[in-house]
Design a protein around this motif. Structure first.
Motif, PDB file in Angstrom:
ATOM      1  N   GLY A 299      -1.360   0.860  -0.714  1.00 44.37           N
ATOM      2  CA  GLY A 299      -1.389  -0.528  -0.267  1.00 44.37           C
ATOM      3  C   GLY A 299      -1.488  -1.500  -1.424  1.00 44.37           C
ATOM      4  N   LEU A 300      -2.322  -1.164  -2.395  1.00 50.30           N
ATOM      5  CA  LEU A 300      -2.460  -2.017  -3.578  1.00 50.30           C
ATOM      6  C   LEU A 300      -1.159  -2.106  -4.347  1.00 50.30           C
ATOM      7  CD1 LEU A 300      -4.215  -3.630  -5.548  1.00 50.30           C
ATOM      8  CD2 LEU A 300      -4.893  -1.465  -6.619  1.00 50.30           C
ATOM      9  N   VAL A 302       1.872  -1.858  -3.129  1.00 47.35           N
ATOM     10  CA  VAL A 302       2.798  -2.705  -2.365  1.00 47.35           C
ATOM     11  C   VAL A 302       2.461  -4.178  -2.582  1.00 47.35           C
ATOM     12  CG1 VAL A 302       3.550  -3.354  -0.044  1.00 47.35           C
ATOM     13  CG2 VAL A 302       3.290  -0.942  -0.639  1.00 47.35           C
ATOM     14  N   ILE A 303       1.179  -4.503  -2.543  1.00 42.96           N
ATOM     15  CA  ILE A 303       0.757  -5.897  -2.771  1.00 42.96           C
ATOM     16  C   ILE A 303       1.176  -6.363  -4.171  1.00 42.96           C
ATOM     17  CG2 ILE A 303      -1.257  -7.391  -3.062  1.00 42.96           C
ATOM     18  CD1 ILE A 303      -2.629  -5.677  -0.852  1.00 42.96           C
ATOM     19  N   LEU A 304       0.938  -5.517  -5.169  1.00 44.60           N
ATOM     20  CA  LEU A 304       1.320  -5.875  -6.528  1.00 44.60           C
ATOM     21  C   LEU A 304       2.825  -6.049  -6.669  1.00 44.60           C
ATOM     22  CD1 LEU A 304      -1.037  -3.517  -8.582  1.00 44.60           C
ATOM     23  CD2 LEU A 304      -1.196  -5.994  -8.387  1.00 44.60           C
ATOM     24  N   PHE A 306       4.976  -7.123  -4.422  1.00 44.35           N
ATOM     25  CA  PHE A 306       5.419  -8.382  -3.850  1.00 44.35           C
ATOM     26  C   PHE A 306       4.856  -9.577  -4.608  1.00 44.35           C
ATOM     27  CE2 PHE A 306       6.476  -5.655  -0.255  1.00 44.35           C
ATOM     28  CZ  PHE A 306       7.726  -6.171   0.103  1.00 44.35           C
ATOM     29  N   VAL A 307       3.624  -9.455  -5.103  1.00 44.28           N
ATOM     30  CA  VAL A 307       3.060 -10.551  -5.890  1.00 44.28           C
ATOM     31  C   VAL A 307       3.819 -10.743  -7.192  1.00 44.28           C
ATOM     32  CG1 VAL A 307       1.024 -11.278  -7.168  1.00 44.28           C
ATOM     33  CG2 VAL A 307       0.766 -10.402  -4.856  1.00 44.28           C
TER      34      VAL A 307
END
Length: 307
Positions: A299-300, A302-304, A306-307
């Protein structure tokens, strides 16, 4: 790297595929075996064997990373390219394999089939399984889960996230070198010295990151953090003690301790030594913590992305 984790979680490395083409790690292993047979000569002085081992390690790592860089360079930077690179990274993530091997110990142990549990645990640890009682089998399985969560999953993902396909492939070359020649045996004490030191350096951050994931997602984060801070440095490995101590605190059990290798007793210190010995249910709880931790890591990522 998130794509690689997802594909491995869904598929593992299918046995049919292994029978047809083997596995990239086995390809690396054949190269390491060839260099070991040719360059690790017992008649040479220790310093010369150290130099030869260092050269062999650099050749394997450089060749693996260079091939990965060539593949990555040929893929256009797009979301389609991201998925394709994730597929190329998939064989270097042992996420499902580790889970399945530890689960194969937990299930017979829970049903009281100690003989089958011993047989299963012998596939993932080097200690003498015939010397293990039920608590010893559970300890071995949990320790292997904690250490290999770092070496087999978090570390390759970490280096892949930083350096791309060359990072994950290059790390796997480092780890394979260590597992094959990085031993303190008469044959590999000198020749494998460089491989072992490189592996130690490559795992400094991933081992502590794995421990942090275990502590943050533990049922009792405070206990896991306390045990990690108190006991991690007691371990003979500068890296393995961190995830193992965090896992011991998270599950409220003691790990490590004396064990038998090839008829000789290794007097290892206890991690979380005042706690009780683990049982089969603790292996299952360890697997659940492992799954939660890797899901959080994915999850982390994926967040990174997109960020």
């Amino acid at each position: 790297m998130a794509v690689a984790m997802l594909v491995d979680a869904l598929l593992g490395w299918p046995s049919g595929l292994f029978l047809r083409i083997g596995h990239p790690v086995t390809w690396l292993g054949r190269l390491i075996d060839a260099l070991d047979a040719r360059w690790n000569r017992t008649v040479d002085a220790p310093w010369l064997r150290q130099a030869a081992g260092g050269a062999a390690a650099l050749i394997v790592i450089t060749l693996a990373a260079a091939l990965a860089w060539a593949v990555q360079s040929a893929i256009a930077p797009s979301w389609r390219g991201v998925i394709l690179l994730g597929m190329f990274g998939w064989p270097f993530v042992a996420l499902r394999s580790l889970h399945d091997h530890v689960a194969a110990v937990a299930h017979p142990l829970r049903s009281g089939d100690v003989a089958s549990a011993r047989s299963a645990v012998s596939m993932i640890v080097g200690r003498d399984p015939h010397q293990l009682d039920e608590a010893g089998i559970a300890r071995a399985a949990i320790e292997s889960l904690a250490e290999n969560a770092s070496d087999g999953v978090v570390a390759p993902i970490f280096w892949g996230a930083i350096l791309g396909l060359p990072g994950i492939v290059g790390y796997k070359a480092v780890n394979t070198l260590d597992s094959m020649i990085g031993h303190r045996t008469e044959r590999h004490q000198s020749f494998g010295w460089a491989a072992a030191r490189i592996d130690d350096l490559a795992n400094v951050i991933p081992a502590r990151l794995t421990a942090l994931l275990f502590t943050l997602l533990a049922p009792r984060p405070g206990d896991a953090m306390s045990c990690m801070a108190k006991d991690a440095r007691k371990h003979r490995s500068i890296n393995a003690g961190w995830p193992e101590a965090a896992m011991a605190g998270a599950l409220g059990v003691r790990l490590c301790g004396p064990r038998v290798y090839h008829g000789s007793v290794a007097e290892e210190p206890w991690l979380n030594g005042n706690a009780a010995d683990p049982v089969a249910d603790d292996v299952v709880r360890g697997l659940k913590l492992y799954v939660r931790s890797l899901a959080a890591l994915a999850g982390l990522l994926v967040i990174l992305a997109f960020v």
